[in-house]
Design a protein around this motif. Structure first.
Motif, PDB file in Angstrom:
ATOM      1  N   UNK A 111       0.831  -1.204   0.000  1.00 14.31           N
ATOM      2  CA  UNK A 111       0.000   0.000   0.000  1.00 14.31           C
ATOM      3  C   UNK A 111       0.866   1.256   0.000  1.00 14.31           C
ATOM      4  N   UNK A 112       1.953   1.226   0.782  1.00 14.35           N
ATOM      5  CA  UNK A 112       2.869   2.382   0.810  1.00 14.35           C
ATOM      6  C   UNK A 112       3.490   2.616  -0.562  1.00 14.35           C
ATOM      7  N   UNK A 113       3.867   1.507  -1.221  1.00 17.56           N
ATOM      8  CA  UNK A 113       4.428   1.628  -2.569  1.00 17.56           C
ATOM      9  C   UNK A 113       3.390   2.164  -3.542  1.00 17.56           C
ATOM     10  N   UNK A 114       2.161   1.674  -3.386  1.00 21.46           N
ATOM     11  CA  UNK A 114       1.082   2.137  -4.270  1.00 21.46           C
ATOM     12  C   UNK A 114       0.821   3.622  -4.067  1.00 21.46           C
ATOM     13  N   UNK A 115       0.794   4.047  -2.791  1.00 20.72           N
ATOM     14  CA  UNK A 115       0.575   5.461  -2.492  1.00 20.72           C
ATOM     15  C   UNK A 115       1.711   6.298  -3.072  1.00 20.72           C
ATOM     16  N   UNK A 116       2.945   5.779  -2.945  1.00 19.65           N
ATOM     17  CA  UNK A 116       4.101   6.497  -3.486  1.00 19.65           C
ATOM     18  C   UNK A 116       3.995   6.625  -5.007  1.00 19.65           C
ATOM     19  N   UNK A 117       3.588   5.529  -5.666  1.00 20.60           N
ATOM     20  CA  UNK A 117       3.438   5.557  -7.125  1.00 20.60           C
ATOM     21  C   UNK A 117       2.320   6.504  -7.542  1.00 20.60           C
ATOM     22  N   UNK A 118       1.214   6.462  -6.789  1.00 18.57           N
ATOM     23  CA  UNK A 118       0.089   7.354  -7.098  1.00 18.57           C
ATOM     24  C   UNK A 118       0.509   8.813  -6.935  1.00 18.57           C
ATOM     25  N   UNK A 119       1.243   9.102  -5.853  1.00 21.48           N
ATOM     26  CA  UNK A 119       1.696  10.469  -5.607  1.00 21.48           C
ATOM     27  C   UNK A 119       2.620  10.937  -6.727  1.00 21.48           C
ATOM     28  N   UNK A 120       3.546  10.053  -7.152  1.00 20.07           N
ATOM     29  CA  UNK A 120       4.456  10.408  -8.247  1.00 20.07           C
ATOM     30  C   UNK A 120       3.674  10.652  -9.536  1.00 20.07           C
ATOM     31  N   UNK A 121       2.691   9.796  -9.778  1.00 14.84           N
ATOM     32  CA  UNK A 121       1.853   9.939 -10.980  1.00 14.84           C
ATOM     33  C   UNK A 121       1.081  11.253 -10.938  1.00 14.84           C
ATOM     34  N   UNK A 122       0.563  11.607  -9.764  1.00 12.37           N
ATOM     35  CA  UNK A 122      -0.199  12.837  -9.597  1.00 12.37           C
ATOM     36  C   UNK A 122       0.693  14.066  -9.812  1.00 12.37           C
ATOM     37  N   UNK A 123       1.888  14.043  -9.231  1.00  5.04           N
ATOM     38  CA  UNK A 123       2.820  15.160  -9.402  1.00  5.04           C
ATOM     39  C   UNK A 123       3.214  15.311 -10.869  1.00  5.04           C
ATOM     40  N   UNK A 124       3.464  14.175 -11.530  1.00  5.33           N
ATOM     41  CA  UNK A 124       3.839  14.220 -12.948  1.00  5.33           C
ATOM     42  C   UNK A 124       2.699  14.785 -13.783  1.00  5.33           C
ATOM     43  N   UNK A 125       1.468  14.386 -13.462  1.00  6.30           N
ATOM     44  CA  UNK A 125       0.307  14.908 -14.184  1.00  6.30           C
ATOM     45  C   UNK A 125       0.202  16.422 -14.013  1.00  6.30           C
ATOM     46  N   UNK A 126       0.392  16.911 -12.793  1.00  4.76           N
ATOM     47  CA  UNK A 126       0.316  18.356 -12.547  1.00  4.76           C
ATOM     48  C   UNK A 126       1.399  19.109 -13.306  1.00  4.76           C
ATOM     49  N   UNK A 127       2.587  18.506 -13.408  1.00  2.00           N
ATOM     50  CA  UNK A 127       3.683  19.158 -14.138  1.00  2.00           C
ATOM     51  C   UNK A 127       3.338  19.288 -15.621  1.00  2.00           C
ATOM     52  N   UNK A 129       0.323  19.317 -16.883  1.00  2.00           N
ATOM     53  CA  UNK A 129      -0.778  20.281 -16.990  1.00  2.00           C
ATOM     54  C   UNK A 129      -0.259  21.720 -16.927  1.00  2.00           C
ATOM     55  N   UNK A 130       0.728  21.959 -16.079  1.00  2.00           N
ATOM     56  CA  UNK A 130       1.319  23.302 -15.997  1.00  2.00           C
ATOM     57  C   UNK A 130       1.992  23.689 -17.311  1.00  2.00           C
ATOM     58  N   UNK A 131       2.722  22.740 -17.911  1.00  2.00           N
ATOM     59  CA  UNK A 131       3.394  23.004 -19.186  1.00  2.00           C
ATOM     60  C   UNK A 131       2.383  23.332 -20.281  1.00  2.00           C
ATOM     61  N   UNK A 132       1.342  22.509 -20.366  1.00  2.00           N
ATOM     62  CA  UNK A 132       0.355  22.711 -21.427  1.00  2.00           C
ATOM     63  C   UNK A 132      -0.507  23.941 -21.173  1.00  2.00           C
ATOM     64  N   UNK A 133      -0.732  24.275 -19.909  1.00  2.00           N
ATOM     65  CA  UNK A 133      -1.480  25.497 -19.593  1.00  2.00           C
ATOM     66  C   UNK A 133      -0.680  26.730 -20.005  1.00  2.00           C
ATOM     67  N   UNK A 134       0.630  26.693 -19.783  1.00  2.00           N
ATOM     68  CA  UNK A 134       1.488  27.804 -20.218  1.00  2.00           C
ATOM     69  C   UNK A 134       1.455  27.939 -21.732  1.00  2.00           C
ATOM     70  N   UNK A 196     -12.350  16.440 -13.190  1.00  2.00           N
ATOM     71  CA  UNK A 196     -12.697  17.854 -13.320  1.00  2.00           C
ATOM     72  C   UNK A 196     -11.552  18.640 -13.946  1.00  2.00           C
ATOM     73  N   UNK A 197     -10.313  18.393 -13.484  1.00  2.00           N
ATOM     74  CA  UNK A 197      -9.149  19.096 -14.038  1.00  2.00           C
ATOM     75  C   UNK A 197      -9.003  18.793 -15.527  1.00  2.00           C
ATOM     76  N   UNK A 198      -9.124  17.523 -15.895  1.00  2.00           N
ATOM     77  CA  UNK A 198      -8.963  17.137 -17.296  1.00  2.00           C
ATOM     78  C   UNK A 198     -10.087  17.715 -18.155  1.00  2.00           C
ATOM     79  N   UNK A 199     -11.279  17.741 -17.605  1.00  2.00           N
ATOM     80  CA  UNK A 199     -12.413  18.288 -18.359  1.00  2.00           C
ATOM     81  C   UNK A 199     -12.193  19.772 -18.657  1.00  2.00           C
ATOM     82  N   UNK A 200     -11.744  20.523 -17.655  1.00  2.00           N
ATOM     83  CA  UNK A 200     -11.482  21.957 -17.845  1.00  2.00           C
ATOM     84  C   UNK A 200     -10.354  22.159 -18.851  1.00  2.00           C
ATOM     85  N   UNK A 201      -9.281  21.391 -18.697  1.00  2.00           N
ATOM     86  CA  UNK A 201      -8.136  21.527 -19.601  1.00  2.00           C
ATOM     87  C   UNK A 201      -8.522  21.181 -21.035  1.00  2.00           C
ATOM     88  N   UNK A 202      -9.193  20.042 -21.231  1.00  2.00           N
ATOM     89  CA  UNK A 202      -9.556  19.603 -22.578  1.00  2.00           C
ATOM     90  C   UNK A 202     -10.527  20.577 -23.249  1.00  2.00           C
TER      91      UNK A 202
END
Length: 265
Positions: A111-127, A129-134, A196-202
């Motif tokens: 579970x800790x590994x899964x949470x770590x992977x999810x967190x990394x995936x979430x951070x990567x997604x936000x990065x 999104x920031x690039x494409x928003x710019x 919601x984030x993806x819907x707004x971005x798309x």
């Protein structure tokens, strides 16, 4: 009397093991949160310590029964049989509790590994999104700059080239956003927020892309019309220049107008 007391101790030990089995092994909850799983791990660790502490009592029972068997073989033999059953059950209980403790600890690590992977995936997604928003902000700015252009060929051409340079943006980042978002949504992690984030971005991406392409086509048509007009004016200017030189030569040679062809008159 000693045999009776030992028999009673064996019965109490067996009763305790039955209760421990019911309390620690027969219930298996579905752990829906890291906190629940962490509490279960701590509970099983306490259970393992509790069971292992009984090892001293089991050893004392075993020694007392052996001692009784040397003094009273008949009574000792009966108790030895019961002792063997208790020892087997105790060893089985220890093994099962150890196994469940290891299983829960493995779940916790996973579970800790899964949470770590999810967190990394979430951070990567936000990065991404920031690039494409710019990039979308830049695209929106370029589109707005094409709204009030001077009626000049160079200005329209520069605006078109500037817009086209932004539109040549690669689609790799958007692909990453789609894949990362789908991974998190499929895993049931933050699916409402991500959706919601993806819907707004798309929605913004589609709106600005269509607007930019439409403005690009308009500029291309405008530029083509201006080039054609510019070419026509250039041809007309060259023709007028030829006519001016011809008329000047007529005046220089003092040729009478009535002697010229009708179109020259």
């Amino acid at each position: 009397e000693k045999a009776v007391n030992l028999k009673k101790d064996l019965a109490e030990m067996q009763e305790w093991m039955t209760q421990a089995e019911e309390e620690y092994l027969e219930k298996d909850f579905e752990y829906k949160s890291p906190e629940e799983l962490e509490n279960a791990v701590e509970e099983m660790k306490r259970a393992k310590e509790d069971v292992l502490q009984k090892e001293v009592r089991v050893k004392i029972l075993k020694d007392n029964i052996k001692m009784l068997a040397t003094k009273v073989p008949s009574s000792g033999q009966d108790l030895a049989t019961e002792l063997n059953v208790v020892l087997e059950n105790y060893q089985l209980l220890c093994n099962r509790i150890r196994g469940k403790c290891h299983t829960l600890e493995a779940r916790m690590i996973a579970l800790c590994l899964e949470i770590s992977e999810v967190w990394s995936c979430w951070i990567e997604l936000l990065q991404y999104l920031d690039l494409e928003t710019a990039w979308l902000n830049n695209l929106e700015e370029r589109v707005q700059m094409t709204g009030n252009l001077p009626d000049k060929l160079d200005a329209v051409n520069d605006a078109l080239e500037s817009l086209e340079s932004v539109l040549r943006h690669p689609a790799d980042n958007r692909t990453q956003i789609r894949e990362l978002g789908q991974t998190l949504i499929d895993g049931g992690i933050l699916d409402d927020i991500i959706s919601e984030k993806l819907e707004v971005f798309n929605a913004r991406y589609e709106e600005l892309s269509h607007l930019a392409v439409s403005r690009q086509i308009t500029l291309e048509q405008q530029l083509q019309t201006m080039r054609e007009t510019d070419h026509m004016l250039q041809v007309l200017q060259e023709s007028l220049g030829d006519l001016d030189r011809q008329l000047t030569s007529y005046l220089t040679d003092r040729i009478d107008a009535f002697q010229m062809p009708q179109e020259a008159q």
